[in-house]
Design an enzyme around this catalytic site. Sequence first.
Site, PDB file in Angstrom:
ATOM      1  CD  GLU A 150      -3.156  -0.938   2.088  1.00 14.38           C
ATOM      2  OE1 GLU A 150      -2.851  -0.447   3.024  1.00 14.38           O
ATOM      3  OE2 GLU A 150      -4.369  -1.513   1.847  1.00 14.38           O
ATOM      4  CD  GLU A 308      -4.211  -6.022   2.459  1.00 19.48           C
ATOM      5  OE1 GLU A 308      -4.786  -5.545   3.413  1.00 19.48           O
ATOM      6  OE2 GLU A 308      -2.964  -5.856   2.394  1.00 19.48           O
ATOM      7  CE  LYS A 357      -3.727  -6.669  21.476  1.00 14.28           C
ATOM      8  NZ  LYS A 357      -2.618  -5.713  20.971  1.00 14.28           N
TER       9      LYS A 357
HETATM   10  C1  GAL Z   1      -4.420  -2.824   4.974  1.00  7.75           C
HETATM   11  C2  GAL Z   1      -3.017  -3.346   5.047  1.00  7.75           C
HETATM   12  C3  GAL Z   1      -2.955  -4.574   5.734  1.00  7.75           C
HETATM   13  C4  GAL Z   1      -3.730  -4.505   7.141  1.00  7.75           C
HETATM   14  C5  GAL Z   1      -5.143  -4.280   6.579  1.00  7.75           C
HETATM   15  C6  GAL Z   1      -6.024  -4.147   7.886  1.00  7.75           C
HETATM   16  O1  GAL Z   1      -4.631  -1.351   4.632  1.00  7.75           O
HETATM   17  O2  GAL Z   1      -2.392  -3.464   3.737  1.00  7.75           O
HETATM   18  O3  GAL Z   1      -1.404  -4.907   6.169  1.00  7.75           O
HETATM   19  O4  GAL Z   1      -3.192  -3.783   8.042  1.00  7.75           O
HETATM   20  O5  GAL Z   1      -5.159  -2.975   6.249  1.00  7.75           O
HETATM   21  O6  GAL Z   1      -7.397  -3.867   7.517  1.00  7.75           O
END
Ligand code: GAL
Length: 661
Positions: A150, A308, A357
């Site tokens: 990101e 993600e 967590k």
């Molecule tokens: C994203 C990030 C991940 C994690 C996630 C949690 O923005 O790339 O590593 O932190 O958020 O929602």
Amino acid sequence: MYPERPAGIAYGGDYNPEQWPREVLEEDVVLMREAGVNLVSLGMFSWALMEPGPGRYAFGWLDEIIDRLHEGGVAVGLATPTAAPPAWFVARHPDVLPVTREGRRIGFGGRQSACSSAPAFREATAGLVRAMGEHYRDHPAVVMWHVHNEYGAPLGECYCEHSVTAWRDWLRHTYRDLSALNEAWGTTFWGQTYTDWSEIDAPRANHTVINPAQSLDYARFSDGQHREHYALQRDILRELAPGVPVTTNFAGTVNCKSADLWQWARELDVVANDHYLKAERPDNHIDLAMSADLARSVAGGAPWMLMEHSAGAVNWQPRNIAKRPGEMRRNSLAHVARGSDSVLFFQWRASRFGAEKFHSGLVPHAGTDSEQWREVVRLGADLRALAGVRGSRVGAEVAIVWDWESYWALELDWRPSVDLTFRERVDAFYEALWREHVTVDFVHPSSDISGYRVVVAPSSYLLTEASAKNLHRYVEAGGNLLVSYFSGIVDEHDTVHPGAHPGALRELLGLSIEEFHPLREHETVTLAGGERARVWSERVRPAGARAVRDFADGPDAGHPAFTRHDLGAGTAWYLATAPVTGLRDLLAQVLDHANVSRPRGLPETLELVRRGGHVFLINHGEEPVTVEGVSGTSVFDGVRHDGPVTVAPGAVTVVVASPHP
Ligand code: GAL
């Protein structure tokens, strides 16, 4: 270049086994097989383990994990961990720590704690990535390189000494001579003329407003520095492992304002996007759809990767609301419907310690005897059934203009109203189109838009002459362009186009604006059709355009609020305010005029998207919905449909091959 493996739709997510004892790896591989997980992103935040001391690389622990995953049939997107430089590195090179606009140097203890322009960071990055490339270039499990994490979020702009040095180089390269910069930035205003490059600083916090052209260039420069840091890694990996695709994950296409993704997409082998719901927004699936449509668009319509999203709650919003049963499935399949060939999550197993967590994982703290895990297993089966979707495309007849440079410029200080925001206008039009069941692409205003029946330009504040000509040609050749207020106002340096507003679009829209009349905070105005509107009113003077609706009251009562201008074979429409009621009806006039096909009579809660020969029907509502005219086979249960298909509340049905409902 899409990763060749896994076949079908990739399923899995970020995997951080370094947080767990060795036995858990064994259990993880068993569970991944049970769920059908076939791709994980590995190593994302493991620099400290991969390089425990300067130039001392240690990959043994990672070899063991990758080999075990490979035996288990799980492919790896190997991440370069540059979003988390180690403590020893930062202690040796404290100058890499980013500096905020206010001049505060951030400390170690979070992530993204190095400036993309810092020479020591670039050097250490190159060393590590070369070592990784040499070590893993031939590993059969590694199907993709996942660079960094990101870019731009949370570290967008940095104001350290290295940034300023790079900034001056960038300016020299961009403007060649100082008089060109002085002219582009309009430095005669407030007496800011520069006589030497070394006088130019970053646009730091100030007691008043910084030169807007300077701020706009700093946004361009800063984004470009991250791209350089990415390209440095990509080039090493391409050299060492040719043919293995390289990507980086966007921090949510619609949410990461600092990254110009049109430019980024050119640098990637495959576009990868992250998306997290705004938990409190009841219709947050519309934001999801917009993010996915924008990801597909920056990918040029090609399949992209959902890198993600979350299985349940995140942990960083004010109230982290867990997903309801079925919601993860709807979210996942909506991304596939809109062009993703993967459904990946942050993260595989919920962490016991550290900052995240309380973030959900595919394996929750509650373990596998949980509703969540049963949904994870079911989703794996769904995705196997959808393998045939892979590689197919989503068609759209309507496009929305999205330009990050205009977004940046529009939201600089001292605009006519604080209520002028880019996202607010784009969201309003996107949402209206979503509710009309119209799939949209996003486009840059200078791109080839000739294939769309309708193009909407919401608050395209910054518009270059070349882009304006492109829009003009589009309309003359038969297109329908719908422009909303505060568009076509300035050029690439935030300088007002000559003459009356909207300088870049006057001729095309067949009108000019005599005066802006921004409304008070809660003030509304009424249009002649009874529509209520907020934020904006202005005095439109037609010069060829015809009024479709006048303002009925307010500062411009009796003057046009919505106009059309027939030009060549097409029509340019203009909406001079922000309707809170009636936007859909006004928009429908344009869609009907342009013969945009869309299903009629469906409830708003039913999302209908076509991808290749598949029709995705996603019911976000609490009532069953019957969709007429869909025939084909349902991919999840093999049922044949000839005519109406009923989708249960909260359910998703995907039917292969059908005529238009
Ligand atoms: C994203 C990030 C991940 C994690 C996630 C949690 O923005 O790339 O590593 O932190 O958020 O929602």
